[in-house]
Design a protein around this motif. Structure first.
Motif, short mmCIF file in Angstrom:
data_model
loop_
_atom_site.label_atom_id
_atom_site.label_comp_id
_atom_site.label_asym_id
_atom_site.label_seq_id
_atom_site.Cartn_x
_atom_site.Cartn_y
_atom_site.Cartn_z
N THR A 136 0.82 -1.22 0.00
CA THR A 136 0.00 0.00 0.00
C THR A 136 0.85 1.27 0.00
OG1 THR A 136 -0.20 -0.16 2.41
CG2 THR A 136 -1.99 -1.10 1.10
N ALA A 172 -6.74 -0.34 -1.71
CA ALA A 172 -5.50 0.45 -1.65
C ALA A 172 -4.36 -0.28 -2.34
CB ALA A 172 -5.14 0.76 -0.19
N ASP A 181 -6.55 -3.66 3.32
CA ASP A 181 -7.22 -2.77 2.37
C ASP A 181 -6.88 -3.18 0.93
OD1 ASP A 181 -8.30 -0.70 0.89
OD2 ASP A 181 -7.64 0.87 2.27
N GLU A 225 -2.46 1.11 -5.72
CA GLU A 225 -1.01 1.32 -5.69
C GLU A 225 -0.33 0.53 -6.81
OE1 GLU A 225 2.37 3.09 -3.50
OE2 GLU A 225 0.40 3.56 -4.32
#
Length: 213
Positions: A112, A138, A135, A142
């Motif tokens: 992340t 996320a 997450d 990324e």
């Protein structure tokens, strides 16, 4: 006995997510051996060619680094990003010439918060890593950030139904339906080609995402 077993499984799960210390050395060997077919398949699916810039994100025992270095050739670059300082040290000691020449570049980081520039990779692989990150959106955002338009990201995961039967996965693993991972990649702008890899004892799924141009 149940308490001892629980502590052992919890320790193993923690090592799989972040290999370290004396146990981490054995875990690194186990990761390279157990994940070999999945890593090889991910590298093949990433369709990396000579001169490109590629990455193994969460490289663990480091088996993927040598495969990527062979793919990119003498003019390419391989980035290795790893959360575990011990695994980074292991890789640094194993690839001194490639590090000195700049063909291999290692850095500490998480899925992340990747220490890579926007649109800096032609391709990236990450195998058996996303279980340890809460997450998922996320992570996918990324991954999409660091890969150039038209570039490829390959996520390899064990079949969640099979993984759920393993004794260590209740201790910190997040087992997501494959469809959820595909949806998260799509949300980040990366349509997915889904391949299945029979890989006893744990079948694997390869999610080959291509960033929209």
């Amino acid at each position: 006995m149940n308490g001892v077993r629980a502590r052992l499984m919890s320790t193993l799960a923690g090592q799989l997510g972040n290999p370290h210390g004396v146990l981490g050395k054995g875990v690194a060997f186990m990761l390279n051996r157990g994940n070999k077919r999945a890593i090889e398949a991910a590298v093949t699916a990433a369709a990396i060619t000579e001169g490109e810039t590629a990455a193994d994100l969460g490289f663990g025992g480091g088996a993927g680094l040598s495969l990527l270095l062979a793919r990119v050739g003498t003019d390419g670059i391989v980035h290795g990003v790893e959360l575990s300082p011990d695994m980074l040290a292991r890789a640094r000691s194993g690839y001194p010439r490639d590090l000195a020449s700049g063909r291999l570049r290692l850095a500490e980081g998480s899925l992340t918060a990747l220490p890579l520039d926007d649109d800096s990779l032609d391709a990236a692989i990450t195998v058996n890593t996303i279980y340890f990150v809460p997450d998922l959106d996320a992570v996918c955002a990324e991954l999409a950030r660091v890969v150039r338009p038209g570039g490829r990201v390959v996520i390899g995961i064990g079949d969640p139904d099979t993984m759920a039967k393993m004794p260590f996965t209740p201790y910190g693993f997040i087992l997501r339906p494959v469809a959820d991972v595909i949806a998260a990649l799509g949300k980040s702008g990366c349509p997915v080609d889904h391949q299945e890899l029979p890989n006893p004892p744990i079948p694997h799924h390869l999610l080959i995402a291509t960033k929209r141009s």
